[in-house]
Motif scaffolding. Sequence first.
Motif, PDB file in Angstrom:
ATOM      1  N   ILE A 275     -12.481   1.931  -3.422  1.00  0.00           N
ATOM      2  CA  ILE A 275     -11.581   1.919  -4.515  1.00  0.00           C
ATOM      3  C   ILE A 275      -9.919   1.600  -4.578  1.00  0.00           C
ATOM      4  O   ILE A 275      -8.648   1.198  -3.427  1.00  0.00           O
ATOM      5  CB  ILE A 275     -11.486   3.329  -4.300  1.00  0.00           C
ATOM      6  CG1 ILE A 275     -12.639   4.138  -3.497  1.00  0.00           C
ATOM      7  CG2 ILE A 275     -10.612   4.491  -4.474  1.00  0.00           C
ATOM      8  CD1 ILE A 275     -13.608   3.993  -4.303  1.00  0.00           C
ATOM      9  N   ARG A 276      -9.551   1.019  -5.708  1.00  0.00           N
ATOM     10  CA  ARG A 276      -8.063   1.446  -6.446  1.00  0.00           C
ATOM     11  C   ARG A 276      -7.233   2.363  -6.699  1.00  0.00           C
ATOM     12  O   ARG A 276      -7.583   3.256  -6.910  1.00  0.00           O
ATOM     13  CB  ARG A 276      -8.237   0.438  -7.692  1.00  0.00           C
ATOM     14  CG  ARG A 276      -8.827  -1.018  -7.232  1.00  0.00           C
ATOM     15  CD  ARG A 276      -8.587  -1.752  -9.000  1.00  0.00           C
ATOM     16  NE  ARG A 276      -9.425  -2.865  -8.238  1.00  0.00           N
ATOM     17  CZ  ARG A 276      -8.995  -3.871  -7.508  1.00  0.00           C
ATOM     18  NH1 ARG A 276      -8.552  -3.975  -6.712  1.00  0.00           N
ATOM     19  NH2 ARG A 276      -9.629  -5.192  -7.443  1.00  0.00           N
ATOM     20  N   VAL A 277      -5.635   2.350  -5.645  1.00  0.00           N
ATOM     21  CA  VAL A 277      -4.364   3.469  -5.364  1.00  0.00           C
ATOM     22  C   VAL A 277      -3.776   3.128  -6.356  1.00  0.00           C
ATOM     23  O   VAL A 277      -2.885   1.917  -6.385  1.00  0.00           O
ATOM     24  CB  VAL A 277      -4.572   3.908  -3.905  1.00  0.00           C
ATOM     25  CG1 VAL A 277      -3.454   4.703  -3.897  1.00  0.00           C
ATOM     26  CG2 VAL A 277      -5.759   3.570  -3.013  1.00  0.00           C
ATOM     27  N   SER A 278      -3.263   4.246  -7.022  1.00  0.00           N
ATOM     28  CA  SER A 278      -2.160   3.925  -7.784  1.00  0.00           C
ATOM     29  C   SER A 278      -1.393   5.181  -7.762  1.00  0.00           C
ATOM     30  O   SER A 278      -1.755   6.511  -8.102  1.00  0.00           O
ATOM     31  CB  SER A 278      -2.368   3.595  -9.513  1.00  0.00           C
ATOM     32  OG  SER A 278      -0.865   3.942  -9.770  1.00  0.00           O
ATOM     33  N   GLU A 279      -0.153   4.811  -7.248  1.00  0.00           N
ATOM     34  CA  GLU A 279       0.818   6.160  -6.764  1.00  0.00           C
ATOM     35  C   GLU A 279       2.319   6.403  -7.643  1.00  0.00           C
ATOM     36  O   GLU A 279       2.593   4.675  -7.707  1.00  0.00           O
ATOM     37  CB  GLU A 279       1.457   6.456  -5.543  1.00  0.00           C
ATOM     38  CG  GLU A 279      -0.027   6.844  -4.944  1.00  0.00           C
ATOM     39  CD  GLU A 279      -0.178   7.406  -3.616  1.00  0.00           C
ATOM     40  OE1 GLU A 279       0.721   7.602  -3.054  1.00  0.00           O
ATOM     41  OE2 GLU A 279      -1.360   6.942  -2.023  1.00  0.00           O
ATOM     42  N   THR A 280       2.771   6.816  -7.931  1.00  0.00           N
ATOM     43  CA  THR A 280       4.400   6.525  -8.533  1.00  0.00           C
ATOM     44  C   THR A 280       5.270   7.774  -8.049  1.00  0.00           C
ATOM     45  O   THR A 280       5.101   8.871  -7.927  1.00  0.00           O
ATOM     46  CB  THR A 280       4.355   6.717 -10.026  1.00  0.00           C
ATOM     47  OG1 THR A 280       3.941   5.681  -9.950  1.00  0.00           O
ATOM     48  CG2 THR A 280       5.737   5.703 -10.416  1.00  0.00           C
ATOM     49  N   TRP A 281       6.314   7.581  -7.030  1.00  0.00           N
ATOM     50  CA  TRP A 281       6.933   8.643  -6.802  1.00  0.00           C
ATOM     51  C   TRP A 281       8.578   8.839  -7.365  1.00  0.00           C
ATOM     52  O   TRP A 281       8.983   7.526  -7.602  1.00  0.00           O
ATOM     53  CB  TRP A 281       6.933   8.666  -5.192  1.00  0.00           C
ATOM     54  CG  TRP A 281       5.937   8.850  -4.914  1.00  0.00           C
ATOM     55  CD1 TRP A 281       4.501   8.226  -4.822  1.00  0.00           C
ATOM     56  CD2 TRP A 281       4.644   9.789  -4.031  1.00  0.00           C
ATOM     57  NE1 TRP A 281       3.408   8.770  -3.944  1.00  0.00           N
ATOM     58  CE2 TRP A 281       3.173  10.022  -3.971  1.00  0.00           C
ATOM     59  CE3 TRP A 281       5.347  11.386  -4.537  1.00  0.00           C
ATOM     60  CZ2 TRP A 281       3.144  10.768  -3.718  1.00  0.00           C
ATOM     61  CZ3 TRP A 281       4.249  12.517  -3.958  1.00  0.00           C
ATOM     62  CH2 TRP A 281       2.537  12.467  -3.123  1.00  0.00           C
ATOM     63  N   SER A 282       9.143   9.964  -7.061  1.00  0.00           N
ATOM     64  CA  SER A 282      10.707  10.160  -7.108  1.00  0.00           C
ATOM     65  C   SER A 282      11.403   8.954  -6.570  1.00  0.00           C
ATOM     66  O   SER A 282      12.526   8.184  -6.377  1.00  0.00           O
ATOM     67  CB  SER A 282      11.395  11.222  -7.813  1.00  0.00           C
ATOM     68  OG  SER A 282      10.703  11.899  -6.628  1.00  0.00           O
ATOM     69  N   SER A 283      11.240   9.217  -5.160  1.00  0.00           N
ATOM     70  CA  SER A 283      11.787   8.745  -3.748  1.00  0.00           C
ATOM     71  C   SER A 283      10.692   8.747  -2.864  1.00  0.00           C
ATOM     72  O   SER A 283       9.776   8.396  -2.923  1.00  0.00           O
ATOM     73  CB  SER A 283      12.624   9.747  -3.864  1.00  0.00           C
ATOM     74  OG  SER A 283      11.919  10.627  -3.626  1.00  0.00           O
TER      75      SER A 283
END
Length: 99
Positions: A50-58
């Motif tokens: 499983i590949r994980v990709s996350e983008t967060w503001s901070s």
Amino acid sequence: MILVAGTFRLPPESLAAGREALLRVIAATRAEPGCIDYAYAEDLAEPGLIRVSETWSSREALAVHFDTPHMRRWRTEREVLGMRDRDMTAYTVGEGETL
């Protein structure tokens, strides 16, 4: 902005139950303040990867994410599902450009 990228593995016999749990985590996480994007994808060439990709503001938003009820539940579920080889890295990103 914070980008999180990584992988983990689930045993083939746990994939169906894992998908159900992951869909819950995705829906709840995408509703969190500071979550820009949150995705899991099974590698087509390696079942169970499983590949994980996350983008967060901070970093603060990411820290709050780790202590949400759905993440506490997921930590328990992933042990039961037999998650292994978890490898995640968070990157701080400055101003970017469209390629």
